[in-house]
Design a protein around this motif. Structure first.
Motif, PDB file in Angstrom:
ATOM      1  N   PHE A  76      55.025  39.349  38.092  1.00  0.00           N
ATOM      2  CA  PHE A  76      54.397  38.504  37.356  1.00  0.00           C
ATOM      3  C   PHE A  76      54.576  36.610  37.976  1.00  0.00           C
ATOM      4  O   PHE A  76      53.744  35.955  37.343  1.00  0.00           O
ATOM      5  N   GLU A  77      54.120  37.042  39.090  1.00  0.00           N
ATOM      6  CA  GLU A  77      54.125  35.566  40.006  1.00  0.00           C
ATOM      7  C   GLU A  77      52.583  35.491  40.236  1.00  0.00           C
ATOM      8  O   GLU A  77      51.326  36.027  39.694  1.00  0.00           O
ATOM      9  N   THR A  78      51.772  34.134  39.916  1.00  0.00           N
ATOM     10  CA  THR A  78      50.369  33.345  40.061  1.00  0.00           C
ATOM     11  C   THR A  78      50.815  33.514  41.368  1.00  0.00           C
ATOM     12  O   THR A  78      49.083  33.121  41.679  1.00  0.00           O
ATOM     13  N   ASP A  79      51.254  32.841  42.301  1.00  0.00           N
ATOM     14  CA  ASP A  79      51.362  32.698  43.553  1.00  0.00           C
ATOM     15  C   ASP A  79      51.248  33.798  44.258  1.00  0.00           C
ATOM     16  O   ASP A  79      52.242  33.541  45.279  1.00  0.00           O
ATOM     17  N   LEU A  80      49.908  34.102  44.534  1.00  0.00           N
ATOM     18  CA  LEU A  80      49.870  35.031  46.090  1.00  0.00           C
ATOM     19  C   LEU A  80      49.168  35.272  47.215  1.00  0.00           C
ATOM     20  O   LEU A  80      48.261  36.221  47.500  1.00  0.00           O
ATOM     21  N   SER A  81      48.618  33.477  47.185  1.00  0.00           N
ATOM     22  CA  SER A  81      47.824  33.843  47.883  1.00  0.00           C
ATOM     23  C   SER A  81      48.045  34.357  49.669  1.00  0.00           C
ATOM     24  O   SER A  81      46.796  34.507  50.074  1.00  0.00           O
ATOM     25  N   GLY A  82      49.237  34.681  49.943  1.00  0.00           N
ATOM     26  CA  GLY A  82      49.387  35.427  50.961  1.00  0.00           C
ATOM     27  C   GLY A  82      49.248  36.696  50.908  1.00  0.00           C
ATOM     28  O   GLY A  82      48.935  37.302  52.154  1.00  0.00           O
ATOM     29  N   MET A  83      48.167  37.524  50.353  1.00  0.00           N
ATOM     30  CA  MET A  83      48.281  38.697  49.969  1.00  0.00           C
ATOM     31  C   MET A  83      46.711  39.016  49.765  1.00  0.00           C
ATOM     32  O   MET A  83      46.401  37.977  49.421  1.00  0.00           O
ATOM     33  N   ALA A  84      46.159  39.896  50.250  1.00  0.00           N
ATOM     34  CA  ALA A  84      45.145  40.728  50.349  1.00  0.00           C
ATOM     35  C   ALA A  84      44.020  40.629  49.534  1.00  0.00           C
ATOM     36  O   ALA A  84      43.298  39.855  49.165  1.00  0.00           O
ATOM     37  N   ALA A  85      45.231  40.480  48.334  1.00  0.00           N
ATOM     38  CA  ALA A  85      44.723  40.977  46.782  1.00  0.00           C
ATOM     39  C   ALA A  85      44.151  39.083  46.397  1.00  0.00           C
ATOM     40  O   ALA A  85      43.346  39.186  45.467  1.00  0.00           O
ATOM     41  N   GLY A  86      44.922  38.032  47.323  1.00  0.00           N
ATOM     42  CA  GLY A  86      44.870  36.992  47.309  1.00  0.00           C
ATOM     43  C   GLY A  86      45.228  36.360  45.247  1.00  0.00           C
ATOM     44  O   GLY A  86      45.339  35.057  45.008  1.00  0.00           O
ATOM     45  N   SER A  87      45.888  36.999  44.213  1.00  0.00           N
ATOM     46  CA  SER A  87      45.881  35.777  43.306  1.00  0.00           C
ATOM     47  C   SER A  87      46.931  37.433  42.401  1.00  0.00           C
ATOM     48  O   SER A  87      46.992  38.535  42.387  1.00  0.00           O
ATOM     49  N   PHE A  88      47.707  36.796  41.440  1.00  0.00           N
ATOM     50  CA  PHE A  88      48.363  37.231  40.246  1.00  0.00           C
ATOM     51  C   PHE A  88      47.531  39.159  39.608  1.00  0.00           C
ATOM     52  O   PHE A  88      47.278  39.738  39.658  1.00  0.00           O
ATOM     53  N   MET A  89      45.909  38.051  39.416  1.00  0.00           N
ATOM     54  CA  MET A  89      44.852  39.223  38.433  1.00  0.00           C
ATOM     55  C   MET A  89      44.475  40.560  39.644  1.00  0.00           C
ATOM     56  O   MET A  89      44.247  41.528  39.091  1.00  0.00           O
ATOM     57  N   GLY A  90      44.529  39.632  40.742  1.00  0.00           N
ATOM     58  CA  GLY A  90      43.821  40.875  41.827  1.00  0.00           C
ATOM     59  C   GLY A  90      45.099  41.923  42.111  1.00  0.00           C
ATOM     60  O   GLY A  90      44.621  42.714  42.238  1.00  0.00           O
ATOM     61  N   VAL A  91      46.604  41.161  42.167  1.00  0.00           N
ATOM     62  CA  VAL A  91      47.551  42.692  41.817  1.00  0.00           C
ATOM     63  C   VAL A  91      47.319  43.406  40.691  1.00  0.00           C
ATOM     64  O   VAL A  91      47.340  44.840  40.639  1.00  0.00           O
ATOM     65  N   VAL A  92      47.450  42.559  40.298  1.00  0.00           N
ATOM     66  CA  VAL A  92      46.674  43.218  38.120  1.00  0.00           C
ATOM     67  C   VAL A  92      45.803  44.484  39.002  1.00  0.00           C
ATOM     68  O   VAL A  92      45.938  45.972  38.211  1.00  0.00           O
ATOM     69  N   ILE A  93      44.859  44.095  39.184  1.00  0.00           N
ATOM     70  CA  ILE A  93      43.373  44.800  39.265  1.00  0.00           C
ATOM     71  C   ILE A  93      43.666  46.180  40.333  1.00  0.00           C
ATOM     72  O   ILE A  93      42.984  46.792  40.121  1.00  0.00           O
ATOM     73  N   THR A  94      44.213  45.414  41.561  1.00  0.00           N
ATOM     74  CA  THR A  94      44.556  46.190  42.656  1.00  0.00           C
ATOM     75  C   THR A  94      45.295  47.646  41.804  1.00  0.00           C
ATOM     76  O   THR A  94      44.828  49.178  42.161  1.00  0.00           O
ATOM     77  N   GLY A  95      46.407  47.449  41.214  1.00  0.00           N
ATOM     78  CA  GLY A  95      47.517  48.406  40.559  1.00  0.00           C
ATOM     79  C   GLY A  95      47.232  49.427  39.671  1.00  0.00           C
ATOM     80  O   GLY A  95      46.860  50.533  39.541  1.00  0.00           O
ATOM     81  N   VAL A  96      46.002  48.112  38.497  1.00  0.00           N
ATOM     82  CA  VAL A  96      45.523  49.178  37.946  1.00  0.00           C
ATOM     83  C   VAL A  96      43.714  50.076  38.147  1.00  0.00           C
ATOM     84  O   VAL A  96      44.317  51.455  37.908  1.00  0.00           O
ATOM     85  N   ARG A  97      43.654  50.042  39.439  1.00  0.00           N
ATOM     86  CA  ARG A  97      42.321  50.327  39.833  1.00  0.00           C
ATOM     87  C   ARG A  97      43.355  51.408  40.361  1.00  0.00           C
ATOM     88  O   ARG A  97      42.466  52.784  40.110  1.00  0.00           O
ATOM     89  N   GLN A  98      43.850  51.420  41.350  1.00  0.00           N
ATOM     90  CA  GLN A  98      44.324  52.438  41.234  1.00  0.00           C
ATOM     91  C   GLN A  98      45.234  53.260  40.808  1.00  0.00           C
ATOM     92  O   GLN A  98      45.803  54.553  41.394  1.00  0.00           O
ATOM     93  N   GLY A  99      45.613  53.220  39.963  1.00  0.00           N
ATOM     94  CA  GLY A  99      46.547  53.931  38.960  1.00  0.00           C
ATOM     95  C   GLY A  99      45.191  54.678  37.998  1.00  0.00           C
ATOM     96  O   GLY A  99      45.800  56.393  38.412  1.00  0.00           O
ATOM     97  N   ALA A 100      44.103  54.352  38.429  1.00  0.00           N
ATOM     98  CA  ALA A 100      43.402  54.943  37.458  1.00  0.00           C
ATOM     99  C   ALA A 100      43.106  56.024  38.107  1.00  0.00           C
ATOM    100  O   ALA A 100      42.800  57.239  37.954  1.00  0.00           O
ATOM    101  N   PHE A 101      42.637  55.428  39.582  1.00  0.00           N
ATOM    102  CA  PHE A 101      42.051  56.399  40.742  1.00  0.00           C
ATOM    103  C   PHE A 101      42.913  57.386  40.902  1.00  0.00           C
ATOM    104  O   PHE A 101      42.462  58.387  41.355  1.00  0.00           O
ATOM    105  N   SER A 102      44.292  57.393  41.431  1.00  0.00           N
ATOM    106  CA  SER A 102      45.469  57.880  40.981  1.00  0.00           C
ATOM    107  C   SER A 102      45.510  59.419  39.439  1.00  0.00           C
ATOM    108  O   SER A 102      45.050  60.351  39.585  1.00  0.00           O
ATOM    109  N   ASN A 103      45.314  58.681  38.780  1.00  0.00           N
ATOM    110  CA  ASN A 103      45.924  59.796  37.288  1.00  0.00           C
ATOM    111  C   ASN A 103      44.669  60.175  36.219  1.00  0.00           C
ATOM    112  O   ASN A 103      44.851  60.993  35.620  1.00  0.00           O
TER     113      ASN A 103
END
Length: 459
Positions: A258-285
Motif C-alpha cells: 500500500f506504499e505510494t513511493d516505489l520509484s526504485g522498482m520497474a513498476a514505478g509506482s503503487f498503481m504500477g505494482v497493483v497493475i502488475t499483480g492483478v495483470r499477472q494474477g489474471a494471466f495465471s488463474n
C-alpha cells in the motif's frame, strides 16, 4: 524491438489501468457479495463432485467435471506459475504477489459465476456441434443485439491464446539454463539458436495439430499433473533449505502493498505494482478472462451450478498455492534481485540452481518442456473456436497456419514484448466476459438457489 516492447507495454498498461482493475477485482467482489460468499462455503461439495459422485454418462457434454478442471488447469498451471510469477516479482517487486492473491480470492467467486453460465448457455457452431465459451454464452444468454460483444471477445482471443509465451519461455529455459552455462553456445550465438529452435518447435507443433495426432497431446496432458507435483515438491524442499529466510520473504510481500513511493522498482509506482499483480494474477488463474468458460463449457452435466463449484477451485490451486510457493522461492533465495538481465523462467531456474545445485536448472527445463509443449499442442483450439464462431466452424482450421507461424516469432521476441502482448489480449478478452457475466449474474443466483434447495441434504 525496443520500440515494439514500448508499444505493447503502453497498450497493456493502458488496458490494465484502473477501469479494468475495477471491472475485474470489483466485479469479483460484487459476485462475492451477491452470492453471500456461498461458493466459498461449499468446497467440500465441490470435491465430492470432482470425485465423480454425481457423474452421469447420459448427461450432455464431452468430458467429466474432473477432466474439465484438469483441462482448465493445464492452461494455467505451469508457465504462468514458473515464468509469470518471476516476471511479476522482478518487475513489480514482492508486493505484486499480494495483488495476485487478491485476484485469486475474488477470482473464486468470478469463476463460479462465469463457469455456471458456461453450462447454462452452451450453443451450437455452424456444423451443429455443441460448444461452450463467452461468445456462445453471450449469443445464447443475451441475444443477437449483444453479438458485437461476442465478436469482440473472439477477436481478442485470437491474440490472447497465441503460443508466443510458451515458446518464448521454452527457448529461454533451454538457452539460459542449460546451453550457455554448459558452454554449448555463447551469447553471440543465442540469436541464431532462438530462430532455429523456434522453427524446430513450430514444425513439431505443426505436425501434431495438422496431422491430428491427439495421442501426443493427451500424453503430455497426463504428464502435467505429475510435473506439477514434482515442481511443488522441489519448491517446498527449497523453502525448507532456506527456512530462516521464509518469514522475511512473507513479510516483504506486504511491505510495499500500500506504499505510494516505489520509484526504485520497474513498476514505478503503487498503481504500477497493483497493475502488475492483478495483470499477472489474471494471466495465471484466468478468472474472468474467458478461457475458463471454453474449458468448463465442455463438462458433461445437466447442472450448471456443479460446474461452477468445480471451476472455483482453480484460483485456489493455481494462485494461492502454486504461485505463492514460486514467489517464496524467489524471495527466500534472494534471486528476485538478480537484475534486469534475467527474467521469467530463467530467473526461477536460477533460484532452483542456487538451492539445488546443478540439478535445479535441469528440473526447471524439463518442467517447462512438458508444460509449454502440452499447452502449445492444445491451446490452438481456443483460437480456432473463436475464429470458427466468426467465419464458420468449417473454416476454423485456417487459424492453425497463423498459430504455427507465431511460434517462430515468439522464440526470437523478448520476454517483455511477449508478456505485454499476451496480457493485452487477456485484457480485451476480460471486458466482454465480465460485462456479460455481470449482466447475467442474477440468473446464476436464481439457478444456485434452486440447486441448493434441491440438494440441501447433500450440502
Amino acid at each position: 524491438m525496443e520500440t515494439l516492447e514500448s508499444v505493447f507495454k503502453a497498450m497493456s498498461d493502458f488496458l490494465w489501468g484502473p477501469p479494468l482493475i475495477i471491472l475485474m477485482v470489483g466485479g469479483g467482489l460484487f459476485f462475492l457479495v451477491l452470492s453471500r460468499a456461498l461458493p466459498y462455503r461449499h468446497f467440500g461439495h465441490a470435491i465430492a463432485i470432482l470425485r465423480g459422485r454425481y457423474d452421469d454418462p447420459s448427461d450432455p457434454g464431452d468430458i467429466s467435471h474432473f477432466q474439465a478442471l484438469c483441462a482448465a488447469l493445464s492452461g494455467t498451471l505451469g508457465l504462468g506459475n514458473i515464468a509469470g510469477v518471476a516476471f511479476a516479482v522482478s518487475y513489480g517487486g514482492p508486493s505484486a504477489v499480494f495483488w495476485m492473491w487478491i485476484t485469486a480470492l475474488v477470482g473464486v467467486a468470478t469463476k463460479f459465476f462465469t463457469c455456471t453460465l458456461s453450462i447454462m448457455y452452451r450453443g451450437k457452431d455452424s456444423l451443429g456441434q455443441v460448444q461452450g465459451g463467452p461468445m456462445y454464452m453471450i449469443r445464447e444468454g443475451l441475444g443477437s443485439k449483444w453479438l458485437p460483444l461476442a465478436f469482440f471477445f473472439c477477436i481478442a482471443a485470437l491474440v490472447g491464446t497465441l503460443p508466443i509465451f510458451q515458446i518464448n519461455q521454452l527457448t529461454e529455459a533451454v538457452r539460459e539454463a542449460v546451453l550457455i552455462p554448459e558452454g554449448v553456445i555463447n551469447e553471440q550465438q543465442a540469436g541464431t539458436f532462438n530462430l532455429w529452435f523456434g522453427i524446430l518447435i513450430a514444425a513439431i507443433v505443426g505436425v501434431v495439430i495438422f496431422g491430428g495426432i491427439q495421442r501426443v497431446g493427451a500424453t503430455a496432458a497426463k504428464l502435467v499433473p505429475g510435473m506439477v507435483i514434482v515442481y511443488l515438491a522441489c519448491a517446498v524442499l527449497i523453502l525448507v533449505i532456506n527456512a530462516p529466510a521464509v518469514p522475511g520473504a512473507i513479510a516483504s510481500i506486504f511491505t510495499h502493498a500500500f506504499e505510494t513511493d516505489l520509484s526504485g522498482m520497474a513498476a514505478g509506482s503503487f498503481m504500477g505494482v497493483v497493475i502488475t499483480g492483478v495483470r499477472q494474477g489474471a494471466f495465471s488463474n484466468e478468472a474472468g478472462i474467458g478461457t475458463e468458460v471454453m474449458a468448463h463449457g465442455a463438462a458433461q452435466t445437466r447442472e450448471p451450478v456443479r460446474e461452477g463449484l468445480v471451476a472455483m477451485m482453480g484460483p485456489v490451486i493455481d494462485t494461492l498455492i502454486v504461485c505463492t510457493l514460486t514467489a517464496l522461492v524467489l524471495l527466500a533465495t534472494g534471486t528476485w534481485e538478480a537484475g534486469s538481465d534475467v527474467a521469467g523462467a530463467a530467473l526461477t531456474a536460477r533460484a532452483f540452481g542456487d538451492a539445488l545445485g546443478i540439478f535445479g536448472p535441469w528440473i526447471i527445463m524439463v518442467l517447462i518442456v512438458i508444460f509449454s509443449m502440452s499447452t502449445m499442442f492444445t491451446f490452438w483450439y481456443y483460437g480456432a473456436k473463436a475464429l470458427g464462431f466468426m467465419i464458420g466452424a468449417e473454416h476454423q482450421d485456417w487459424y492453425k497456419y497463423f498459430y504455427v507461424a507465431l511460434i517462430v516469432v515468439g522464440a526470437v521476441a523478448s520476454i517483455e514484448a511477449v508478456i505485454f502482448l499476451i496480457t493485452t489480449g487477456y485484457a480485451l478478452m476480460a471486458i466482454p466476459t465480465m460485462i456479460a457475466t455481470l449482466v447475467m449474474s442474477p440468473r446464476v443466483m436464481e439457478a444456485t438457489r434452486d440447486y441448493m434447495k434441491r440438494h440441501a441434504d447433500e450440502l
